[in-house]
Design a protein around this motif. Structure first.
Motif, PDB file in Angstrom:
ATOM      1  N   ILE A   1      54.216  22.435  18.301  1.00 15.01           N
ATOM      2  CA  ILE A   1      55.587  22.926  18.427  1.00 15.01           C
ATOM      3  C   ILE A   1      55.838  23.386  19.861  1.00 15.01           C
ATOM      4  O   ILE A   1      55.019  24.080  20.458  1.00 15.01           O
TER       5      ILE A   1
ATOM      6  N   ASP B   1      64.942  22.321  17.002  1.00 16.73           N
ATOM      7  CA  ASP B   1      64.275  21.087  16.583  1.00 16.73           C
ATOM      8  C   ASP B   1      64.238  19.995  17.648  1.00 16.73           C
ATOM      9  O   ASP B   1      63.188  19.414  17.930  1.00 16.73           O
TER      10      ASP B   1
ATOM     11  N   THR C   1      53.594  15.801  10.690  1.00 11.72           N
ATOM     12  CA  THR C   1      52.999  17.060  10.225  1.00 11.72           C
ATOM     13  C   THR C   1      54.044  18.164  10.195  1.00 11.72           C
ATOM     14  O   THR C   1      54.142  18.926   9.227  1.00 11.72           O
ATOM     15  N   ALA C   2      54.834  18.240  11.252  1.00 12.83           N
ATOM     16  CA  ALA C   2      55.867  19.274  11.338  1.00 12.83           C
ATOM     17  C   ALA C   2      56.912  19.097  10.249  1.00 12.83           C
ATOM     18  O   ALA C   2      57.346  20.065   9.616  1.00 12.83           O
TER      19      ALA C   2
ATOM     20  N   PHE D   1      50.248  25.515  11.351  1.00 17.55           N
ATOM     21  CA  PHE D   1      51.391  24.595  11.349  1.00 17.55           C
ATOM     22  C   PHE D   1      51.901  24.362  12.770  1.00 17.55           C
ATOM     23  O   PHE D   1      52.128  23.221  13.196  1.00 17.55           O
ATOM     24  N   CYS D   2      52.069  25.433  13.528  1.00 22.33           N
ATOM     25  CA  CYS D   2      52.607  25.318  14.888  1.00 22.33           C
ATOM     26  C   CYS D   2      51.641  24.596  15.825  1.00 22.33           C
ATOM     27  O   CYS D   2      52.052  23.762  16.642  1.00 22.33           O
TER      28      CYS D   2
ATOM     29  N   CYS E   1      52.141  14.357  15.085  1.00 22.88           N
ATOM     30  CA  CYS E   1      52.590  15.755  15.162  1.00 22.88           C
ATOM     31  C   CYS E   1      53.944  15.922  14.483  1.00 22.88           C
ATOM     32  O   CYS E   1      54.176  16.899  13.760  1.00 22.88           O
TER      33      CYS E   1
ATOM     34  N   SER F   1      61.943  21.085  20.362  1.00 17.03           N
ATOM     35  CA  SER F   1      60.661  21.648  19.940  1.00 17.03           C
ATOM     36  C   SER F   1      59.768  20.640  19.236  1.00 17.03           C
ATOM     37  O   SER F   1      58.557  20.845  19.129  1.00 17.03           O
ATOM     38  N   LEU F   2      60.360  19.547  18.742  1.00 18.66           N
ATOM     39  CA  LEU F   2      59.604  18.492  18.067  1.00 18.66           C
ATOM     40  C   LEU F   2      59.722  17.203  18.869  1.00 18.66           C
ATOM     41  O   LEU F   2      60.787  16.895  19.415  1.00 18.66           O
TER      42      LEU F   2
ATOM     43  N   SER G   1      51.216  20.822  14.862  1.00 24.34           N
ATOM     44  CA  SER G   1      52.444  20.072  15.149  1.00 24.34           C
ATOM     45  C   SER G   1      52.794  20.081  16.631  1.00 24.34           C
ATOM     46  O   SER G   1      53.742  19.413  17.041  1.00 24.34           O
TER      47      SER G   1
ATOM     48  N   GLU H   1      56.019  20.447   6.795  1.00 24.96           N
ATOM     49  CA  GLU H   1      55.938  21.900   6.658  1.00 24.96           C
ATOM     50  C   GLU H   1      57.128  22.623   7.292  1.00 24.96           C
ATOM     51  O   GLU H   1      57.091  23.840   7.461  1.00 24.96           O
ATOM     52  N   MET H   2      58.189  21.896   7.642  1.00 19.07           N
ATOM     53  CA  MET H   2      59.245  22.478   8.469  1.00 19.07           C
ATOM     54  C   MET H   2      59.908  23.704   7.858  1.00 19.07           C
ATOM     55  O   MET H   2      60.286  24.639   8.569  1.00 19.07           O
TER      56      MET H   2
END
Length: 357
Positions: A84, A173, A205-206, A78-79, A202, A176-177, A82, A209-210
């Protein structure tokens, strides 16, 4: 059914799909199959296939699923997918120090993901020997989470209390996003660009699944529920002196809007939809690092927090819970189930497949 747990269903909001995508429908997938077969909604060319092939195969797949709280590989994927941006604690401390030195008539905003300085963050996954923190908070306004930077100061204090090292990592957030451009030119603020197509991918996707960020056992969640007053926002070129009331299509009522900061959000943390979702997941996973803080205790005591999907859905039906986008209310009930319950345990009769003791 397996796709609901393993893949992003891009048309989940379609009426034909939504009925089968709900958390209540997925609580017991085997029972759901049997009921569908008995009612005639589901059929098989060979009658025996359901009990002899389909259900045993489904059970085997469910038993192999690691609960999100223990899913190191899933969290890492996930990380990485995305991209992150994990902010180094040392950069947060440096920002607070710089902010304290700036004159009141100058504006220093915490940067977006795109503007983070080189060397101030880890991309994807932090080193294994670094602690990972995730911040659960509500944005002060539409265009920036904390225009006054008070939340960053509180975050620095929480990290100090947690004895975090400068090289430990923080998920926040906004930083980081990848973000869209929120401020135009001519305001005296640094110019911003929109996301690139790759960055948008990205971000999507994040977003899907956040809640994993607030349910994984390898993360320590810091809850910062304090409301930031618009009176503390810094003045920028061309900014209004105070908010004006305008009708919000999402909330269906007049709300305060303040140029250039956008909609002002004065809703308490426990009544913000995504905040309530994050807090519920983190509380159930027992990973809230600052649960003893008085402000966090106030959140804990503000409402009964859910132990199962039915209680969660009841909380989401509370009209006091507000979201910033249409459709979020239905989606977060599914996320709570997906992120907070252990389907493999459910196959062996553990009530609700709940994590933890």
């Amino acid at each position: 059914m397996l796709a609901a747990f393993c893949q992003r269903i891009v048309n989940a909001s379609d009426p034909e799909v939504k009925e089968h995508f709900s958390a209540s429908a997925l609580m017991n997938p085997v029972q759901r199959l049997l009921e569908g077969h008995r009612s005639g909604k589901l059929s098989s060319k060979i009658e025996s296939d359901l009990k002899e092939i389909i259900i045993p195969g489904l059970k085997r797949s469910l038993e192999r699923m690691k609960p999100v709280r223990e899913d190191d590989k899933g969290f890492s994927a996930f990380c990485i997918q995305s991209r992150i941006g994990w902010i180094k604690v040392g950069f947060i401390r440096h920002f607070v120090s710089e902010h304290q030195r700036w004159a009141q008539d100058e504006v220093l905003l915490f940067p977006r993901r795109q503007e983070l300085p080189r060397g101030s963050f880890y991309e994807g996954m932090p080193p294994e020997n670094r602690r990972r923190f995730a911040v659960s908070h509500g944005w002060a306004c539409e265009n920036h989470p904390t225009p006054s930077s008070k939340r960053i100061h509180r975050l620095a204090q929480a990290l100090k209390t947690a004895h975090a090292d400068d090289d430990d990592a923080v998920f926040l957030d906004y930083a980081s996003l990848f973000q869209d451009a929120r401020f135009g030119t001519g305001l005296g603020l640094p110019p911003q660009r929109d996301r690139t197509p790759g960055e948008s991918k990205c971000f999507r996707t994040a977003l899907f699944e956040m809640s994993r960020m607030f349910a994984f056992g390898g993360v320590e969640v810091i809850v910062l529920p304090q409301i930031e007053r618009w009176q503390d926002f810094p003045a920028v070129l061309g900014s209004q002196s105070e908010p004006v009331l305008k009708f919000s299509e999402v909330k269906k009522r007049k709300c305060e809007r303040f140029y250039p900061w956008g909609w002002i959000n004065a809703v308490p943390y426990e009544n913000r939809g995504w905040c309530a979702a994050e807090f519920s997941c983190a509380l159930k996973a027992k990973i809230i690092a600052n649960l003893g803080d008085q402000d966090v205790q106030d959140v804990l005591n503000a409402r009964p927090w859910p132990e199962n999907v039915e209680e969660y859905q009841k909380m989401m039906d509370d009209p006091a819970i507000e979201f910033t986008a249409k459709g979020d209310r239905d989606y977060v009930a599914y996320l709570f189930f997906k992120m907070s319950f252990d389907l493999s345990a459910a196959q062996h009769g553990q009530p609700s497949g709940a994590h933890g003791p």
